[in-house]
Design a protein around this motif. Structure first.
Motif, PDB file in Angstrom:
ATOM      1  N   SER A  12      38.885  41.198  38.047  1.00 15.78           N
ATOM      2  CA  SER A  12      40.136  41.062  37.284  1.00 15.78           C
ATOM      3  C   SER A  12      39.943  40.116  36.105  1.00 15.78           C
ATOM      4  CB  SER A  12      41.280  40.589  38.193  1.00 15.78           C
ATOM      5  OG  SER A  12      41.139  39.229  38.533  1.00 15.78           O
ATOM      6  N   LEU A  13      39.037  39.156  36.251  1.00 17.16           N
ATOM      7  CA  LEU A  13      38.714  38.259  35.132  1.00 17.16           C
ATOM      8  C   LEU A  13      37.987  39.023  34.032  1.00 17.16           C
ATOM      9  CD1 LEU A  13      38.360  35.379  33.853  1.00 17.16           C
ATOM     10  CD2 LEU A  13      36.224  35.208  35.152  1.00 17.16           C
ATOM     11  N   ILE A  14      36.977  39.797  34.438  1.00 24.15           N
ATOM     12  CA  ILE A  14      36.161  40.512  33.461  1.00 24.15           C
ATOM     13  C   ILE A  14      36.990  41.563  32.717  1.00 24.15           C
ATOM     14  CG2 ILE A  14      34.185  42.078  33.219  1.00 24.15           C
ATOM     15  CD1 ILE A  14      33.149  40.591  35.831  1.00 24.15           C
ATOM     16  N   ARG A  15      37.805  42.278  33.492  1.00 30.98           N
ATOM     17  CA  ARG A  15      38.606  43.353  32.894  1.00 30.98           C
ATOM     18  C   ARG A  15      39.934  42.874  32.336  1.00 30.98           C
ATOM     19  NH1 ARG A  15      38.413  47.921  37.567  1.00 30.98           N
ATOM     20  NH2 ARG A  15      36.174  48.326  37.608  1.00 30.98           N
ATOM     21  N   ARG A  16      40.239  41.609  32.519  1.00 31.94           N
ATOM     22  CA  ARG A  16      41.549  41.073  32.150  1.00 31.94           C
ATOM     23  C   ARG A  16      42.652  41.937  32.747  1.00 31.94           C
ATOM     24  NH1 ARG A  16      40.901  38.842  26.090  1.00 31.94           N
ATOM     25  NH2 ARG A  16      42.855  37.945  26.739  1.00 31.94           N
ATOM     26  N   ASP A  17      42.531  42.177  34.035  1.00 31.02           N
ATOM     27  CA  ASP A  17      43.438  43.083  34.732  1.00 31.02           C
ATOM     28  C   ASP A  17      44.420  42.273  35.577  1.00 31.02           C
ATOM     29  OD1 ASP A  17      44.664  44.851  36.496  1.00 31.02           O
ATOM     30  OD2 ASP A  17      42.880  46.124  36.691  1.00 31.02           O
ATOM     31  N   SER A  18      45.624  42.053  35.021  1.00 26.82           N
ATOM     32  CA  SER A  18      46.605  41.207  35.701  1.00 26.82           C
ATOM     33  C   SER A  18      47.113  41.827  36.987  1.00 26.82           C
ATOM     34  CB  SER A  18      47.813  40.953  34.805  1.00 26.82           C
ATOM     35  OG  SER A  18      47.378  40.485  33.568  1.00 26.82           O
ATOM     36  N   THR A  19      47.225  43.146  37.001  1.00 28.59           N
ATOM     37  CA  THR A  19      47.718  43.810  38.213  1.00 28.59           C
ATOM     38  C   THR A  19      46.763  43.547  39.367  1.00 28.59           C
ATOM     39  OG1 THR A  19      48.482  45.528  36.712  1.00 28.59           O
ATOM     40  CG2 THR A  19      48.634  45.985  39.066  1.00 28.59           C
ATOM     41  N   MET A  20      45.478  43.692  39.079  1.00 27.44           N
ATOM     42  CA  MET A  20      44.477  43.433  40.104  1.00 27.44           C
ATOM     43  C   MET A  20      44.524  41.962  40.550  1.00 27.44           C
ATOM     44  SD  MET A  20      40.365  44.102  39.862  1.00 27.44           S
ATOM     45  CE  MET A  20      40.208  45.796  40.412  1.00 27.44           C
ATOM     46  N   ALA A  21      44.674  41.058  39.593  1.00 25.73           N
ATOM     47  CA  ALA A  21      44.735  39.631  39.925  1.00 25.73           C
ATOM     48  C   ALA A  21      45.935  39.342  40.828  1.00 25.73           C
ATOM     49  CB  ALA A  21      44.802  38.796  38.651  1.00 25.73           C
ATOM     50  N   GLN A  22      47.063  39.962  40.485  1.00 28.62           N
ATOM     51  CA  GLN A  22      48.255  39.755  41.314  1.00 28.62           C
ATOM     52  C   GLN A  22      48.051  40.265  42.740  1.00 28.62           C
ATOM     53  OE1 GLN A  22      50.807  41.615  38.572  1.00 28.62           O
ATOM     54  NE2 GLN A  22      51.656  39.698  37.774  1.00 28.62           N
ATOM     55  N   ARG A  23      47.337  41.369  42.849  1.00 28.07           N
ATOM     56  CA  ARG A  23      47.081  41.912  44.183  1.00 28.07           C
ATOM     57  C   ARG A  23      46.224  40.958  45.013  1.00 28.07           C
ATOM     58  NH1 ARG A  23      45.342  47.225  42.973  1.00 28.07           N
ATOM     59  NH2 ARG A  23      43.214  46.470  43.191  1.00 28.07           N
ATOM     60  N   VAL A  24      45.228  40.362  44.357  1.00 25.47           N
ATOM     61  CA  VAL A  24      44.384  39.383  45.065  1.00 25.47           C
ATOM     62  C   VAL A  24      45.240  38.234  45.595  1.00 25.47           C
ATOM     63  CG1 VAL A  24      42.559  37.654  44.768  1.00 25.47           C
ATOM     64  CG2 VAL A  24      42.269  39.942  43.801  1.00 25.47           C
ATOM     65  N   ASN A  34      42.680  31.490  44.045  1.00 23.07           N
ATOM     66  CA  ASN A  34      42.789  30.556  42.929  1.00 23.07           C
ATOM     67  C   ASN A  34      42.162  31.103  41.652  1.00 23.07           C
ATOM     68  OD1 ASN A  34      41.809  27.892  41.368  1.00 23.07           O
ATOM     69  ND2 ASN A  34      43.694  27.479  42.506  1.00 23.07           N
ATOM     70  N   VAL A  35      41.027  31.801  41.798  1.00 19.94           N
ATOM     71  CA  VAL A  35      40.421  32.448  40.624  1.00 19.94           C
ATOM     72  C   VAL A  35      41.422  33.443  40.023  1.00 19.94           C
ATOM     73  CG1 VAL A  35      38.617  34.063  39.854  1.00 19.94           C
ATOM     74  CG2 VAL A  35      38.021  32.164  41.382  1.00 19.94           C
ATOM     75  N   ALA A  36      42.032  34.240  40.871  1.00 18.96           N
ATOM     76  CA  ALA A  36      42.976  35.260  40.388  1.00 18.96           C
ATOM     77  C   ALA A  36      44.159  34.621  39.660  1.00 18.96           C
ATOM     78  CB  ALA A  36      43.453  36.115  41.561  1.00 18.96           C
ATOM     79  N   LYS A  37      44.654  33.487  40.188  1.00 19.50           N
ATOM     80  CA  LYS A  37      45.763  32.805  39.517  1.00 19.50           C
ATOM     81  C   LYS A  37      45.371  32.357  38.117  1.00 19.50           C
ATOM     82  CE  LYS A  37      48.450  30.707  43.249  1.00 19.50           C
ATOM     83  NZ  LYS A  37      48.818  29.377  43.789  1.00 19.50           N
ATOM     84  N   ARG A  38      44.120  31.919  37.990  1.00 19.20           N
ATOM     85  CA  ARG A  38      43.667  31.470  36.674  1.00 19.20           C
ATOM     86  C   ARG A  38      43.512  32.641  35.710  1.00 19.20           C
ATOM     87  NH1 ARG A  38      42.765  26.150  36.966  1.00 19.20           N
ATOM     88  NH2 ARG A  38      42.713  25.335  39.085  1.00 19.20           N
ATOM     89  N   LEU A  51      45.487  35.104  35.618  1.00 19.15           N
ATOM     90  CA  LEU A  51      46.844  35.311  35.131  1.00 19.15           C
ATOM     91  C   LEU A  51      47.216  34.263  34.085  1.00 19.15           C
ATOM     92  CD1 LEU A  51      48.532  36.174  38.555  1.00 19.15           C
ATOM     93  CD2 LEU A  51      47.900  37.769  36.729  1.00 19.15           C
ATOM     94  N   ALA A  52      46.708  33.041  34.264  1.00 24.02           N
ATOM     95  CA  ALA A  52      47.051  31.958  33.336  1.00 24.02           C
ATOM     96  C   ALA A  52      46.498  32.196  31.939  1.00 24.02           C
ATOM     97  CB  ALA A  52      46.529  30.625  33.872  1.00 24.02           C
ATOM     98  N   ILE A  53      45.302  32.794  31.873  1.00 22.17           N
ATOM     99  CA  ILE A  53      44.652  32.894  30.566  1.00 22.17           C
ATOM    100  C   ILE A  53      44.691  34.313  30.009  1.00 22.17           C
ATOM    101  CG2 ILE A  53      43.137  30.906  30.923  1.00 22.17           C
ATOM    102  CD1 ILE A  53      40.866  32.846  31.628  1.00 22.17           C
ATOM    103  N   GLU A  54      45.514  35.159  30.602  1.00 19.26           N
ATOM    104  CA  GLU A  54      45.443  36.573  30.207  1.00 19.26           C
ATOM    105  C   GLU A  54      45.673  36.810  28.715  1.00 19.26           C
ATOM    106  OE1 GLU A  54      48.319  39.228  31.929  1.00 19.26           O
ATOM    107  OE2 GLU A  54      49.777  37.638  32.252  1.00 19.26           O
ATOM    108  N   SER A  55      46.543  35.966  28.113  1.00 14.29           N
ATOM    109  CA  SER A  55      46.867  36.223  26.703  1.00 14.29           C
ATOM    110  C   SER A  55      45.928  35.484  25.750  1.00 14.29           C
ATOM    111  CB  SER A  55      48.303  35.785  26.440  1.00 14.29           C
ATOM    112  OG  SER A  55      48.392  34.395  26.679  1.00 14.29           O
ATOM    113  N   GLU A  56      44.971  34.721  26.289  1.00 12.46           N
ATOM    114  CA  GLU A  56      44.110  33.933  25.402  1.00 12.46           C
ATOM    115  C   GLU A  56      42.780  34.624  25.113  1.00 12.46           C
ATOM    116  OE1 GLU A  56      44.025  29.715  25.888  1.00 12.46           O
ATOM    117  OE2 GLU A  56      45.655  29.759  27.341  1.00 12.46           O
TER     118      GLU A  56
END
Lengths: 242, 242
Positions: free
Chosen positions: B37-49, B103-107, B109-114
């Motif tokens: 989810s970090l590599i793909r900038r995939d918020s949906t996947m991050a939320q699922r984690v 915790n990785v997934a939450k981060r 989400l934090a940086i998705e727009s950067e």
């Protein structure tokens, strides 16, 4: 069970409880010393914290071995079983607290020769004062089997998280203002995170004590005010409220 | 013990083992998905984690309850006791791994727009490839009761730490070069640290498997190459070897 066996079992439970209290005292001291070594820039004290963490690890293994043997030997009933499982869980959290204190101490050694922004070091100190109070309270709650006191600790974790979130913003802003501080601030950031996690483990202990005493889980949603995994600070630095 | 009881006990041990393997598979998936989810900038996947971590927590409680009941009911002999204690320890480490992935997934989400510095994201990815391989190996070692394989995982933890140390330096240097990256890099720093700690927990599991199979502790000193708690990077940025 004969009375003889019952009282031997009682003695074993008490012995386990004593070991947990001992471990708790040692963990508290390590946390206090790690932060004191940061404030005083005292490398000798920091080195001692790094070394002493091993005694906490050792105590945890001792408690685990003992607890499992008691379960196997005595076939305890539900209420006593809850007591022993609580012992296992709490010693686990205390062991993690020791690790986190050790990590703070290592960072003190890393930045000993660098400039320490006093305001931020004070911020870490304030957080740790609160966390140490939480640790003390929850260990008292354990020793006194006090579910109400445990609940109080559990509720107060949100204030630790709030302090951490505000310190996180401050540290980031400080780094942006003067990149020379990035290295030191990164270490302070990890110190603050470690202390916030020590608060989390104290909250875990509070949950365990509550469960041990009442047989119930705390059912409220855990107060969670550490928002830093979702927090970013824009550049150029805005107000820390930003 | 009658044969009937023995085989019921055996079935309970096997059931516990199955649950640990199931939990391990879920933890692996969470780690993989958090990094993806970090590599793909995939918020949906991050939320699922973030959501799925609760199922791992639930499995841990289930394993703990079951293990303690089995100990109390069956009064197992030394070798079986070792097995059950291993179950408790491993499920503990897997639960921590789930937390770290969350915790990785939450981060993420934090940086998705950067802006995401690709080189550094790749650095996190490489670390996580190695850590995922370690997790896979150690879960195989557990399922196959393979002490040699566990020892192999244990030895390889140093390479994870080495990668982390080098990424830590890179991230700090990057922040110094352009303070606009401080916020994103701080989150990547915590991501990298979380993954390094997932590696540590895999190493814990390796120690437990070795102990479970051989009855011996791994006596070598643990290879420790994460030097970042002792690492600083001078400003202005020197070579990353500095």
């Amino acid at each position: 069970m004969t009375e003889h066996i019952v009282s031997a079992f009682d003695a074993e439970l008490k012995e386990l409880g004593r070991k947990v209290v001992e471990m708790g005292g040692q963990a508290e001291r390590l946390v206090a010393d790690s932060v004191l070594s940061l404030i005083r820039r005292d490398s000798t004290m920091a080195q001692r914290v790094v070394l002493l963490d091993a005694t906490i690890d050792h105590l945890q293994r001792e408690i685990e071995d003992k607890a499992v043997l008691v379960i196997a030997k005595r076939q305890p009933m539900a209420v006593d079983l809850r007591d022993i499982v609580a012992t296992l869980r709490i010693s686990n959290d205390l062991e993690r607290i020791g690790d986190l204190a050790k990590n703070v101490a290592k960072r003190v050694l890393a930045i000993e020769s660098e400039y320490h922004p006093q305001k931020l070091v004070r911020g870490v100190e304030h957080m740790s004062d609160l966390v140490l109070e939480q640790m003390k309270e929850v260990l008292d709650a354990y020793a006194g089997r006090d579910a109400e006191k445990a609940m109080g600790v559990w509720r107060k974790d949100a204030s630790v998280d709030t302090m951490y979130t505000s310190l996180f913003r401050e540290l980031l802003t400080y780094m942006m203002e003067d990149p020379r501080n990035i290295s030191v601030c990164t270490h302070l950031l990890f110190c603050a995170k470690n202390i916030e996690r020590i608060g989390d483990h104290s909250t875990n202990v509070a949950e365990t004590v509550y469960y041990m005493v009442t047989g119930q889980m705390i059912t409220d949603t855990r107060p969670k005010a550490d928002e830093t995994s979702e927090t970013t600070v824009a550049f150029p630095p805005r107000s820390v409220e930003g």
